[in-house]
Scaffold this motif. Structure first.
Motif, short mmCIF file in Angstrom:
data_model
loop_
_atom_site.label_atom_id
_atom_site.label_comp_id
_atom_site.label_asym_id
_atom_site.label_seq_id
_atom_site.Cartn_x
_atom_site.Cartn_y
_atom_site.Cartn_z
N GLU A 556 45.90 42.74 108.22
CA GLU A 556 47.10 42.04 107.83
C GLU A 556 48.05 41.85 109.01
O GLU A 556 48.74 40.83 109.12
CB GLU A 556 47.80 42.81 106.69
CG GLU A 556 47.06 42.75 105.37
CD GLU A 556 46.92 41.33 104.85
OE1 GLU A 556 47.87 40.52 105.07
OE2 GLU A 556 45.89 41.02 104.24
N GLU A 557 48.13 42.87 109.91
CA GLU A 557 49.04 42.75 111.06
C GLU A 557 48.64 41.58 111.95
O GLU A 557 49.49 40.84 112.46
CB GLU A 557 49.05 44.05 111.87
CG GLU A 557 49.63 45.25 111.15
CD GLU A 557 48.62 45.89 110.20
OE1 GLU A 557 47.49 45.37 110.13
OE2 GLU A 557 48.97 46.89 109.54
N LYS A 559 46.97 38.90 110.97
CA LYS A 559 47.25 37.64 110.27
C LYS A 559 48.71 37.24 110.44
O LYS A 559 49.05 36.05 110.61
CB LYS A 559 46.90 37.79 108.79
CG LYS A 559 45.39 37.93 108.52
CD LYS A 559 45.14 38.07 107.02
CE LYS A 559 43.64 38.23 106.73
NZ LYS A 559 43.37 38.39 105.28
N LYS A 560 49.63 38.24 110.39
CA LYS A 560 51.05 37.93 110.56
C LYS A 560 51.33 37.39 111.98
O LYS A 560 52.14 36.48 112.16
CB LYS A 560 51.88 39.17 110.29
CG LYS A 560 51.86 39.60 108.82
CD LYS A 560 52.70 40.86 108.62
CE LYS A 560 52.69 41.30 107.16
NZ LYS A 560 53.47 42.53 106.94
#
Length: 571
Positions: A556-557, A559-560
C-alpha cells in the motif's frame, strides 16, 4: 731612518663616514636620519643583506650619530661631525662604549653573557649611548639567542643594539620581531663603476670607463669587492688601467671569443665551436671561467631580446632577429647545468666542449621554426632563422632557405594549418589577401575569448566567394563542429564589422542535430541468459529484465507513492 708610509687599502681609506657618503642605500640613510632628527631612536636594529654593501659601515655611522658631541647640541644628530673624540674613536673601533663583536667568534652562551648580558646594565663610561654592534649574528647558537632575547626585548634606556647578518632566515623570529629591520640591497654595476671612477680620479689613477665596468660586473654587487679589485688592478697596471689589462688580470675570456661561441650555439656551427676551443687551449684559458663568462653574455643577450638594457655586443641585434627569446632561455638553462658538471671534471676543456656540442644538438628553436612556417604559409618572405640542424656549408644553406621561400608550401593537417587558412578558391589575388587579413584580425579580436579562439585555432577557412566563407575541420577535429555551429552568427558579425561588408560564414557539412541511433537491444524472446551484462558487475547472474510487476501485488505504501509520482513498479 727612512720614513715609510703605511699602506691603507682603498676599502678602508674611502670607507663612508657619514650617511651622505653611503652609495646605493639612500632609503636606509634617509630613514635613519629622520629618526635621529625626530628623536625616534629604536633600542634594536637588524641590518641584513649581501656582503660588502654597507651594513657594518652604517652601524658605525649610526653609533657616531648617537654619541657625537661636536655639533654643539646635547643629543643625537643626523650629521656626525667626524672630528670629536667619539667620532674619531668609533671610526677606528677604539671607543669603549661602542662594542663591536664578531658573533662567529663568540657563539657560546658564556661569551655572550660575559660580553653583553653582564655589562649591559652598566652605565656608559663617557658616551651618551652604549652601542653593541653584533656582526654575523646568525652564527650565534640557539642557547645564545635565548640568553640574548630578554636583553634585546627590554634593554636599558642608554643601550642600543645593532645586529648585522648576511642570512636573515637563520635569525630566530623572536629576535627579528624585536628589531627594526633594514634590508641592504646589492649595488648595481653602474653605481659601483661610477664610484670607482671617482675614487680613481682622487687617487690620480687613469681608470677607463670600460675597465671600471668590468671590475663592477665582477664585484657581485659588493662595493668592498669592487674596491679590492681596483686595488689589485692598480698593483697590476700602475697608473693607467684599461679594459684589456683588467681582462688579463681577471683571466676573463676575450669578448670576440665569447661572441664566436654564442654565434656557433645559435647557428649550430660545429666547426666554429671547435675553433673556439682550440683557441682556448692554445691561449691557456680556464674552461670554468669561459663557461661562466659565456653564460653571463648569453644572459645579457636574453634580456636584450626582451627589450631590456643596451646591446651587449656588436651584432647582438641581428642575432636576436634570427633566434627567439625562448631559444636563448633554454640555452642559458642548459649552460647552467653544464657549469655544474664541468666543475668536477678531471678534464674541464674536453668536458666543456662535449657538453656544448650536446647542447647544440638538443636545444631547438621551435618558436622560430613555427614563426617561419607561418610566414611561408602567408606567402611572405620568412625572417632569417638559425638552422635546426648543423649545416655542412654556410653558403649553400642560405641558398636553400631562399629557394624554400619562393616555393609555395602545401598546408598540412597540423595546428599551423588551423591558424592560417587553406588555399582560397577566389581567383582574384587582391580579394584573397583582403579576406585573409580580415581572418587574421578576427584571430586577434577573439584572443581573449578562449572558447571562440579555440574553435578558430583548430579550423581552416576557405573563401568560397568574396562574401561567403566556409569553415572546415581536419580529421580528428570534427568535435569542434558543434561549438562552431553555435558561434557562426557571432563570427559572421565580427567579420562583417572588420571589413565593412556583409560576410556569411558556414560549415562544410551540416551538424547532425538528431541523437545517434541507439544500439539494437536483444529481443525478449531470445535467450539472453548467457548474455554478458557488464564486466563491472561480475556477480550478476543474469540480465535485468524491464518487466512491470502487477500493481495489485504492490504494498500500500508503494501504491500511495506512485499516486504522487507517476511511474511503474518493476519486478
Amino acid at each position: 731612518m727612512e720614513n715609510t708610509k703605511q699602506y691603507v687599502s682603498l676599502a678602508n681609506k674611502y670607507r663612508p663616514q657619514t650617511f651622505e657618503d653611503m652609495v646605493g642605500q639612500e632609503s636606509i640613510s634617509k630613514t635613519l636620519q629622520n629618526a635621529l632628527k625626530l628623536g625616534r631612536i629604536g633600542h634594536a636594529y637588524l641590518f641584513y643583506g649581501p656582503r660588502g654593501c654597507g651594513k657594518t659601515t652604517t652601524a658605525r655611522i649610526l653609533a657616531k650619530a648617537l654619541n657625537c658631541t661636536g655639533h654643539g647640541e646635547n643629543g643625537p644628530t643626523a650629521q656626525p661631525c667626524g672630528k670629536c673624540p667619539q667620532c674619531l674613536e668609533i671610526a677606528q673601533s677604539a671607543d669603549l662604549d661602542v662594542l663591536e663583536l664578531d658573533a662567529a667568534s663568540n657563539t657560546q652562551v658564556e661569551k655572550v653573557r660575559e660580553a653583553i648580558i653582564d655589562t649591559v646594565a652598566l652605565a656608559a663610561s663617557r658616551d651618551r649611548f652604549k652601542v653593541f654592534i653584533l656582526d654575523e649574528v646568525h652564527m650565534l647558537s640557539a642557547s645564545s639567542f635565548n640568553a640574548l632575547l630578554k636583553t634585546i626585548e627590554e634593554p636599558p634606556a642608554h643601550v642600543v643594539f645593532i645586529l648585522a647578518t648576511t642570512e636573515k632566515h637563520k635569525v630566530p623570529a623572536t629576535i627579528v620581531s624585536r628589531c627594526q629591520t633594514f634590508r641592504f640591497r646589492p649595488l648595481t654595476a653602474d653605481e659601483i663603476s661610477t664610484h670607482l671612477v671617482e675614487l680613481a680620479e682622487a687617487e690620480g689613477i687613469d681608470l677607463s670607463t670600460a675597465a671600471a665596468k668590468i671590475i663592477a660586473k665582477n664585484a657581485g654587487g659588493a662595493m668592498r669587492d669592487g674596491l679590492t679589485l681596483l686595488d689589485r688592478a692598480i698593483a697590476y697596471c700602475g697608473d693607467h688601467i684599461d679594459e684589456k689589462a683588467v681582462s688579463e688580470m681577471l683571466g676573463l675570456t676575450s669578448a670576440e671569443l665569447l661572441i664566436d661561441a654564442i654565434s656557433a650555439l645559435c647557428h649550430k656551427d660545429n666547426a666554429q665551436m671547435h675553433q673556439v676551443f682550440q683557441t682556448l687551449q692554445a691561449e691557456g684559458f680556464d674552461a670554468n671561467t669561459f663557461l661562466k663568462d659565456l653564460k653571463n653574455m648569453l644572459g645579457d643577450l636574453f634580456y636584450f631580446s626582451l627589450g631590456q638594457g643596451s646591446e651587449p655586443f656588436a651584432g647582438a641585434s641581428a642575432l636576436t632577429g634570427e633566434v627567439s627569446t625562448g631559444f636563448l632561455a633554454r640555452l642559458t638553462r642548459k649552460l647552467n647545468k653544464l657549469i655544474d658538471e664541468v666543475k668536477f671534471s678531471d678534464n674541464a676543456l674536453v668536458s666543456a666542449e662535449v657538453g656544448l656540442f650536446t647542447i647544440m644538438d638538443s636545444v631547438l628553436d621551435i618558436d622560430g621554426f613555427v614563426r617561419r612556417l607561418e610566414a611561408l604559409e602567408r606567402g611572405e618572405a620568412p625572417a632569417p632563422s638559425a638552422p635546426s640542424v648543423p649545416p655542412a656549408r654556410k653558403t649553400p644553406a642560405k641558398k636553400t632557405v631562399a629557394a624554400k621561400a619562393q616555393t609555395p608550401v602545401k598546408p598540412t593537417n597540423t595546428k599551423i594549418e588551423a591558424v592560417q587558412p587553406a588555399t582560397t578558391s577566389v581567383p582574384a589575388l587582391d580579394k584573397t589577401i583582403s579576406n585573409r587579413q580580415v581572418w587574421d584580425k578576427m584571430l586577434v579580436q577573439f584572443e581573449n575569448s578562449p572558447f571562440v579562439y579555440d574553435v578558430l585555432m583548430n579550423s581552416s577557412v576557405e573563401f568560397t566567394t568574396e562574401n561567403e566563407w566556409t569553415l572546415k575541420f581536419a580529421p580528428g577535429k570534427e568535435f569542434y563542429q558543434i561549438p562552431a555551429q553555435n558561434k557562426l552568427a557571432e563570427l559572421s558579425a565580427a567579420a562583417s564589422q572588420l571589413c565593412g561588408r556583409k560576410i556569411t560564414i558556414s560549415l562544410v557539412d551540416k551538424v547532425a542535430t538528431t541523437k545517434p541511433a541507439l544500439k539494437a537491444q536483444p529481443s525478449k524472446k531470445e535467450d539472453t541468459a548467457k548474455t554478458v551484462i557488464s564486466e563491472e558487475e561480475p556477480f550478476a547472474k543474469g540480465p535485468f529484465e524491464e518487466t512491470a510487476a502487477p500493481m495489485q501485488d504492490a504494498p500500500e505504501e508503494v501504491k500511495k507513492i506512485l499516486d504522487i509520482f507517476p511511474g511503474e513498479l518493476m519486478a
